[in-house]
Design an enzyme around this catalytic site. Structure first.
Site, mmCIF file in Angstrom:
data_model
loop_
_atom_site.group_PDB
_atom_site.id
_atom_site.type_symbol
_atom_site.label_atom_id
_atom_site.label_comp_id
_atom_site.label_asym_id
_atom_site.label_seq_id
_atom_site.Cartn_x
_atom_site.Cartn_y
_atom_site.Cartn_z
ATOM 1 N N LYS A 94 0.830 -1.223 0.000
ATOM 2 C CA LYS A 94 0.000 0.000 0.000
ATOM 3 C C LYS A 94 0.862 1.269 0.000
ATOM 4 O O LYS A 94 0.669 2.166 -0.810
ATOM 5 C CB LYS A 94 -0.935 0.022 1.214
ATOM 6 C CG LYS A 94 -1.974 -1.070 1.253
ATOM 7 C CD LYS A 94 -2.935 -0.913 2.415
ATOM 8 C CE LYS A 94 -2.275 -0.961 3.764
ATOM 9 N NZ LYS A 94 -1.620 -2.256 4.056
ATOM 10 N N GLU A 152 1.687 6.744 11.611
ATOM 11 C CA GLU A 152 2.840 6.287 10.836
ATOM 12 C C GLU A 152 4.013 5.946 11.748
ATOM 13 O O GLU A 152 4.157 6.494 12.843
ATOM 14 C CB GLU A 152 3.282 7.394 9.866
ATOM 15 C CG GLU A 152 2.393 7.547 8.660
ATOM 16 C CD GLU A 152 2.597 6.452 7.641
ATOM 17 O OE1 GLU A 152 3.383 6.628 6.710
ATOM 18 O OE2 GLU A 152 1.956 5.393 7.799
ATOM 19 N N ARG A 153 4.886 5.095 11.257
ATOM 20 C CA ARG A 153 6.156 4.856 11.940
ATOM 21 C C ARG A 153 7.087 6.027 11.611
ATOM 22 O O ARG A 153 7.067 6.540 10.489
ATOM 23 C CB ARG A 153 6.790 3.550 11.444
ATOM 24 C CG ARG A 153 5.914 2.333 11.663
ATOM 25 C CD ARG A 153 6.428 1.130 10.881
ATOM 26 N NE ARG A 153 5.524 -0.005 11.010
ATOM 27 C CZ ARG A 153 4.467 -0.215 10.235
ATOM 28 N NH1 ARG A 153 4.172 0.647 9.274
ATOM 29 N NH2 ARG A 153 3.698 -1.273 10.408
#
Length: 478
Positions: A161, A187-188
């Protein structure tokens, strides 16, 4: 926002339960969505989500609430959470509060606007349907995107993705005069840092804004980062009259953050533990993404599908807002067919003769028919072998496998990993290639000649016969 020392409306902390803080105000009760400041130097930010009684509000901490205690002063800032807008925010990376997190100085000459805005009225929306070309064959042919529409990228963990989103940013910002806004929800930090560096190296950062709510941030902050990014996008659409590409990774994390907030506030969960207000909260975000007379916000949203279950409430509610759905397949990814788009499950409301044209519609339908026939024949091939099929069925299998390989594409953003130069293919070239494959022009070519190429002409000038036994073995393996 007012300084806590000079703010007139001061309250006191009544209770702190994790991220949930109850505050008592004797003078004036702040309205819902007001931003409150507490703690040393007003570092703890709280958003009011409920008025409990005539003197008490209940809020959710947008920052960590460590250090808060009963009796501490809380200042009402007099307004809601705001996001910076203006030309000076381009090429920068922000958090949900509008603070620059790219190591640079705070942007100058910005205007602050509330993140809680109404969607554009129906009278101001454009009713014209236009195709939004991406340069990615499988999307432009089978799942054409709508300018000003919403597209979902559905898939489980590890099917590509984020890679597909990054490629779309590269193609859009590099080849169209628009603004790209990347919104990272949950998010990381590694992903944010890599994206910033990659976009800088690609030279597309000057027309881009990034907004991140990291995984380690409280649910209140992750829940509002999408609204902050939309406020920035609306400025470029409504004030600058420019087209905006809004990429959200990942809309499931927005729903998940809402679920956490709902649970913290003690609301009764609905099916599978989701918040009872799921549909309302998602609609409040999605309806702001629209094509108006001033410009268009085209949104592409990654949607994590829990356990690959497309009947999960998060996936079902997201589906209802989309004009196109791109479903990523773990089986195709395992076969090395990238982008791993499920060619039969993915669909678009734009794929009608009135919008894409009779020729495009006809080719797309023929591709789907061929692939569906191949899917039906797979069980027979697995049990009896390719040799037991009729001549016509063998031709269908050949076409389908050729199409599957032609609809793969090398990406610019994965060049360093694959060693294959990225390709951008126009919709016309992609359609021509599919049409020629359906006419059996490449029946004498080995399947690998069409794998990971751009236009169909790259398959080679002279046909090379593929061993029949190898083709049969490949079919068995799949």
């Amino acid at each position: 926002m007012n300084d806590p020392a000079t703010a007139r409306n001061i309250g006191t902390v009544v209770s702190v339960r994790g991220s949930v803080v109850d505050v008592r105000f004797d003078a004036h009760l702040p309205p819902v969505y007001s931003l409150l400041r507490a703690g040393e130097d007003g570092r703890v930010l709280i958003e009011v989500l409920a008025q409990v009684d005539p003197h008490t509000v209940r809020g959710i901490g947008l920052t960590a609430t460590q250090g808060l205690a009963r009796g501490m002063n809380v200042a009402d800032t007099g307004g809601p959470l705001q996001a910076p807008v203006g030309k000076s925010i381009l090429a920068r990376m922000f958090d949900v509060f509008g603070n620059a997190i790219d190591g640079g100085a705070a942007p100058a000459a910005v205007e602050l606007r509330t993140v809680h805005r109404d969607p554009p009225p129906l009278a101001g929306r454009s009713t014209k349907s236009e195709i939004f070309e991406t340069g990615i064959k499988v999307i432009d042919v089978l799942v054409p995107l709508e300018r000003g529409g919403k597209t979902g990228l559905f898939g489980g963990a590890g099917v590509g993705k984020t890679v597909l989103l990054t490629e779309l940013i590269h193609n859009m910002v590099g080849h169209q005069d628009g603004i790209s806004i990347f919104c990272g929800i949950g998010e990381r930090c590694r992903e944010g840092e890599e994206l910033y560096r990659d976009m800088k190296d690609a030279g597309v950062l000057p027309n881009m804004v990034m907004v991140f709510g990291q995984m380690n941030e409280p649910p209140g902050a992750r829940f509002r980062v999408g609204h902050a990014a939309l406020t920035m996008a609306e400025y470029f659409r409504d004030d600058e009259h420019r087209d905006v590409l809004l990429l959200i990774d990942n809309i499931f994390r927005f729903i998940q953050a809402g679920m956490e907030v709902s649970g913290l506030l003690g609301q009764m969960p609905s099916r599978l533990g989701y918040q009872p207000t799921l549909a309302t909260e998602l609609a409040g975000l999605e309806e702001r993404i629209a094509n108006t007379d001033a410009g268009a916000i085209t949104s592409i949203q990654a949607v994590y599908v829990p356990a690959d279950d497309l009947t999960d409430p998060a996936a079902v509610h997201t589906f209802s807002h989309l004009s196109a759905s791109i479903v990523l397949s773990r089986r195709r990814a395992s076969e090395g067919l990238f982008p791993a788009v499920d060619l039969l499950q993915s669909n678009s409301t734009m794929a009608t003769p009135g919008i894409v044209g009779e020729r495009h519609y006809g080719i797309a339908q023929q591709i789907r028919r061929t692939l569906a026939q191949y899917e039906d024949l797979k069980d027979i091939i697995a049990m009896l072998g390719l040799e037991q099929l009729s001549t016509e069925d063998r031709k269908v299998v050949g076409r389908a496998r050729m199409l599957e390989r032609f609809l793969t594409q090398p990406f610019f953003t994965t060049e360093q990993f694959t060693g294959i130069k990225g390709k951008l293919v126009s919709r016309k070239d992609a359609l021509d290639g599919c049409e020629r494959i359906l006419r059996d022009e490449f029946k004498d070519y080995p399947e690998r000649a069409l794998y990971m190429i751009g236009t169909v002409d790259e398959a080679g000038a002279s046909p090379k016969a593929a061993p029949t036994t190898q083709a049969a073995a490949d079919v068995h393996a799949s």
